[in-house]
Design an enzyme around this catalytic site. Structure first.
Site, short mmCIF file in Angstrom:
data_model
loop_
_atom_site.label_atom_id
_atom_site.label_comp_id
_atom_site.label_asym_id
_atom_site.label_seq_id
_atom_site.Cartn_x
_atom_site.Cartn_y
_atom_site.Cartn_z
CD GLN B 346 -3.13 -0.46 2.21
OE1 GLN B 346 -2.65 -0.27 3.32
NE2 GLN B 346 -4.41 -0.61 2.01
CB THR B 516 0.87 -4.56 9.07
OG1 THR B 516 1.82 -3.78 9.81
CG2 THR B 516 1.20 -6.02 9.34
CG HIS B 517 -2.87 -2.67 5.62
ND1 HIS B 517 -3.27 -1.37 5.57
CD2 HIS B 517 -2.95 -3.02 6.92
CE1 HIS B 517 -3.58 -0.94 6.79
NE2 HIS B 517 -3.38 -1.92 7.63
CG MET B 518 2.88 -7.10 3.23
SD MET B 518 3.69 -6.23 1.87
CE MET B 518 4.13 -7.56 0.77
#
Lengths: 354, 589
Positions: B346, B516-518
């Site tokens: 992101q 942490t939005h893999m």
């Protein structure tokens, strides 16, 4: 790039030798070096220092094209602790400021002088010296080689190169991971050095520079000259990412082209110092710095509080006095905390697992 | 030899939030569930009671997975070498009971109807040529309308805070006019916002935009949930993201679903136990999980009818690739080469930062949810006809919970020396007066961005690390420039004394935290030719393995993923409870 490698080998001492010996040969006396040659000289030193720890280094003539990397001080194969288990708990009390646990007295003075140049102060307007930042750093380095957070330290470590193609490596030796030098900063922290090694070698580099430029060690220089040294460190070459703060989390510790990858570049050492000054000045005083909460008073930060109210969010400024975690009111489910009643929370009735 | 445990109905990887949701749903139906959790047991009491320690939690990442044992490697493209993330940077997966959600920021979004129909939307409105070259974006196999009841149930179960913008199709002033229709309002009003957030909202309104308070998984007041559990409202203490909440005001698996599952007596969590792989039988079906007890070093095997990969995105993708057998030579779910596809991250940047001389905003109070947000530039709210990118971004005001150790390093804002008297003066003047505007931008999927196993780097159990190959493309760089202009426009209207702009999207790197939005790697789809799982996260080629979480997402919206992964877990839990065990090992439809 092969040229540069050859040069490194040529400057590598054959058997014994120390950083001290190399320094006295390389830039001894009070002969002044320009900045660029200074970086070259320390770069050669760094490579030398790295190789010394592999005691059976062959003579230059017998060396393979790429020397095998010395094991980092705390790689899993070596003598120090294996995987990191847990980030150290919040200390119950601050370390004794009268005791040096890691630094020699002279190292301590140098660290304090550097810290006080990075964040200056006086008794009326405290800075790093008055806050006890030295105490914080010394205590940090006295445990686990200075590692206070989990770091992935399994090899191989990256080797920088410049030019189109990475150097060739003999098929039977250890295979380094070659990364183009100007690409390396994108990969973040890639150092094989422990924080202790960074300080030990970084401090020697600073003193060596100070002697060569000013004929005296850093602690004997005037404030203005100390500032010039720090200026040099901060502006020294080497790509650097956004160090410090929530985004950078400290500086890149690994190499740039000038120094090789076996010692901190001066600028990297500066970034480590700066991030440790920030931690020592503004972390909870239980960690040994931020003495008498001077860092928090300076910012107007109330520190560890249990709660704020919505009207406080909507108002400018605060009258709250800063306090440490040690001053937080006790806190049990069902009891009042500040102006809130704490309701039962998860875990207050059970402990599952282990 | 491994220690073999008695067989259970379900075994899960980790005891994070989706594991808790599924354990709760399945133990309600009488099923036995075991979770294998690599981190410690942790609860608000006593573990979070004394945690107001910025150094331990924000700087040293005390709640994050143990990166010294297992990390991840990255390279910008397939021609360049990969190196491990040696210290936490770009993302922060957690460990311990509650998983990453134990330390989340609690920004609680529903994805919009557009997000689920992504490819169709652009092709229908602008033609196929509008999609960037190499793009592998695709529609989800579920729609917003299908997920709405699960979003709704989840939000009421945890006590979500916010202001509805669209109630059954009717637009409500003050809420998000671009959101999908809600069947009910939020159970709790929005949280308080930081002071500059109101300045941001006023400026945005004057410019014709539609600010609204951040929807949040943090209770804005004491709340009694549908299960009779009462929790405190937020204390605005300023130690939130990267911390566990000491009063359980921040909803996580710890506050709701995990305790409910444990109360059933049919749920067990084995902490400090790290899963190595999914075991498979001669028919290619899963038989359970092999794991290591991290305290004793002993190997264990937990047999189960059903295996749920409910770890972090990267954990789930890696376990699929590590679990091989004669029937699945390239890993579970990978018989058709689909595992690893659609790796996305992101854009999380501060395009503009203003300084308001002489003001003291108390930004150390509150948390990341105490903000005002704009969706005016989010995906289909924008006409892309003349724009050189697709997708969009949310834009929001200045978060709270500013901690000195993680913020003074950014000073001075604008030009100036980063050390010495000048730096100190900047701290005194700017620390509580600087105000960033932040964007959270979409990340499209591209053919050249994927997950696989690293050929060189291994974990402490000698298993390969997961590698991701990822970089920004022109689409992201152009989106960034667009959002930078909007940020500058709003900052001007906010009346900052001075402001500084980050002109371009910085190149992708491992060291700067983004989010942490893999996502992606085990994406859900309509058929085995375009995905790893069906709409329930059920793996096409190994139907007694399910995947939860953001690994299922075909691409990455400009919004936090947690609300949607929880809603998906609700849907999967209901399908498992009601239908799966009647015909085990068959694909749900």
């Amino acid at each position: 790039m092969p040229d540069d490698l050859d040069k490194r080998q040529a400057e590598t001492p054959g058997e014994s030798g120390s950083m001290g010996d190399a320094r006295s040969e390389g830039n001894g006396g009070d002969r002044r070096l320009d900045r660029r040659s200074f970086f070259k000289a320390t770069g050669a030193l760094a490579v030398a220092a790295g190789l010394v720890s592999a005691c059976d280094t062959p003579t230059p003539r017998e060396q393979p094209p790429v020397p095998p990397r010395p094991l980092p001080e705390s790689a899993p194969q070596s003598r120090v602790p294996g995987p990191f288990e847990e980030v150290p708990r919040t200390p119950a009390q601050a370390p004794d400021p009268a005791i040096l646990e890691f630094f020699s007295l002279q190292e301590a003075r140098t660290v304090e002088a550097l810290a006080a140049t990075i964040l200056p102060g006086s008794p009326d307007d405290p800075g790093a010296r008055e806050a006890g930042v030295l105490n914080y750093i010394d205590h940090l380095l006295s445990h686990r080689h200075g590692f206070a957070e989990a770091i992935y330290r399994l090899p191989p470590f990256a080797e920088p190169y410049s030019g189109e193609e990475p150097p060739s490596t003999p098929a039977d030796g250890p295979q380094p991971v070659w990364v183009q030098a100007d690409e390396l900063p994108r990969y973040g922290y890639q150092s094989s050095l422990t924080p202790r090694e960074i300080y030990r070698r970084g401090l020697q580099m600073v003193d060596s520079y100070s002697r060569s430029q000013y004929g005296a060690r850093l602690t004997d220089l005037s404030e203005d000259d100390q500032e010039s040294v720090v200026e040099t460190m901060a502006d020294s070459p080497g790509e650097l990412f956004d160090g410090g703060g929530v985004r950078g989390q400290g500086g890149q510790l690994g190499g740039d082209e000038e120094t090789g990858f076996h010692a901190p570049a001066l600028r990297e050492f500066f970034e480590v110092l700066r991030s440790h000054v920030i931690e020592g000045m503004f972390a909870d005083p239980l960690y040994g710095g931020n003495r008498d909460l001077v860092g928090w008073y300076m910012l107007g930060y109330p520190g560890a509080q249990r709660a704020y109210t919505p009207p406080e969010l909507r108002t400018e400024g605060t009258t709250r006095e800063p306090q440490s975690i040690a001053q937080l009111p006790h806190f049990h489910p069902g009891q009042p905390a500040n102006d809130h009643v704490i309701l039962p929370v998860s875990g207050s009735d059970r402990r599952e697992g282990r | 030899m491994a220690i073999v445990h008695p067989k259970v109905d379900v075994v899960t990887v980790g005891a994070g939030w989706t594991a808790g949701i599924l354990a709760w749903k399945l133990t309600n139906e009488g099923r036995s569930v075991v979770s294998i959790e690599q981190g410690p047991a942790q609860w608000a009491h006593p573990d979070f009671a004394w945690n107001h320690d910025s150094l331990r939690y924000s700087t040293r990442k005390a709640m994050m997975a143990n990166i010294s044992q297992e990390s991840w490697t990255w390279r910008p493209d397939a021609r360049r070498p990969s190196l491990p993330m040696r210290r936490f940077g770009a993302f922060h997966p957690g460990h311990g009971i509650g998983g990453s959600a134990a330390h989340w920021s609690a920004m609680l979004w529903r994805f919009t109807p557009y997000d689920f129909q992504y490819r169709s939307y652009y092709e229908e409105r602008y033609g196929e040529g509008k999609l960037p070259e190499g793009s592998t974006v695709q529609d989800w196999p579920v729609t917003y309308e299908e997920l709405e009841p699960y979003y709704d149930a989840f939000e009421y179960d945890i006590g979500a805070s916010g202001r509805a913008g669209n109630l059954e199709g009717e637009l409500i002033p003050g809420g998000n006019p671009f959101e999908g229709a809600r069947s009910r309002p939020f159970p709790n009003p929005p949280l308080e916002s930081t002071l500059p957030s109101y300045t941001f909202a006023d400026a945005a309104r004057r410019l014709g935009y539609h600010p609204f308070p951040q929807p949040s998984g943090i209770l804005s007041r004491a709340y009694t949930d549908p299960f009779g559990r009462t929790r405190s409202g937020c204390l605005y203490c300023g130690f939130c993201t990267r911390f566990g909440c000491e009063v359980d005001a921040k909803s996580t698996g710890l506050t709701t679903h995990t305790p409910l599952a444990l109360q059933s007596g049919r749920y067990e969590i084995r902490s400090q136990s790290k899963v190595l792989q999914v075991e498979l039988d001669g028919d290619g079906m899963a038989t359970g999980l092999t794991y290591i007890d991290l305290i004793t070093g002993e190997e264990h095997f937990q047999p189960a009818e059903l295996v749920i990969l409910s770890g972090y995105t990267l954990t789930n993708v890696r376990l699929l690739l590590l679990s091989r057998s004669r029937q699945h030579p390239d890993g579970v779910g990978n018989d058709r080469g689909q595992v690893g596809r659609n790796c996305t991250h992101q854009i999380w940047e501060n395009p503009a930062t203003g300084v308001f001389d002489g003001r003291r905003f108390n930004l150390f109070m509150g948390n990341t949810s105490t903000i005002q947000v704009l969706y005016d530039f989010y995906g289909n709210a924008v006409d892309h006809g003349d724009l050189d990118f697709i997708g969009g971004s949310s834009l929001f005001s200045t978060i709270g919970e500013r901690e000195p150790v993680t913020s003074v390093g950014n000073l001075p804002i604008g030009d100036g020396k980063r050390w010495g008297r000048e730096w100190k003066e900047a701290m005194r003047r700017q620390w509580d007066s600087y105000v960033p505007i932040t964007m959270q931008g979409e990340s499209l999927a591209y053919r050249q961005h994927f997950y696989d196993l690293d050929p060189i780097y291994k974990d402490t159990h000698d298993l390969p690390l997961l590698r991701f190959t990822f970089d920004w493309t022109d689409n992201e760089r152009n989106l960034y420039r667009f959002m930078r202009s909007r940020s500058e426009e709003i900052m001007r209207a906010m009346g900052a004394t001075s402001s500084s702009t980050q002109e371009e999207l910085p190149e992708y790197n491992l060291h700067a935290y983004k989010s942490t939005h893999m996502t992606g790697g085990a994406i859900m789809g309509h058929d085995p030719g375009d995905s790893v799982t069906n709409r329930y996260g059920q793996v096409w080629d190994t139907p007694n393995v399910f995947v939860t979480g953001a690994a299922l997402y075909p691409q990455n919206p400009g919004a936090n993923p947690t609300g949607t992964l929880a809603a998906l877990a609700y849907a999967t839990g209901d399908a498992l409870a009601a239908r799966y065990f009647r015909n085990p090992d068959e694909m749900l439809d």
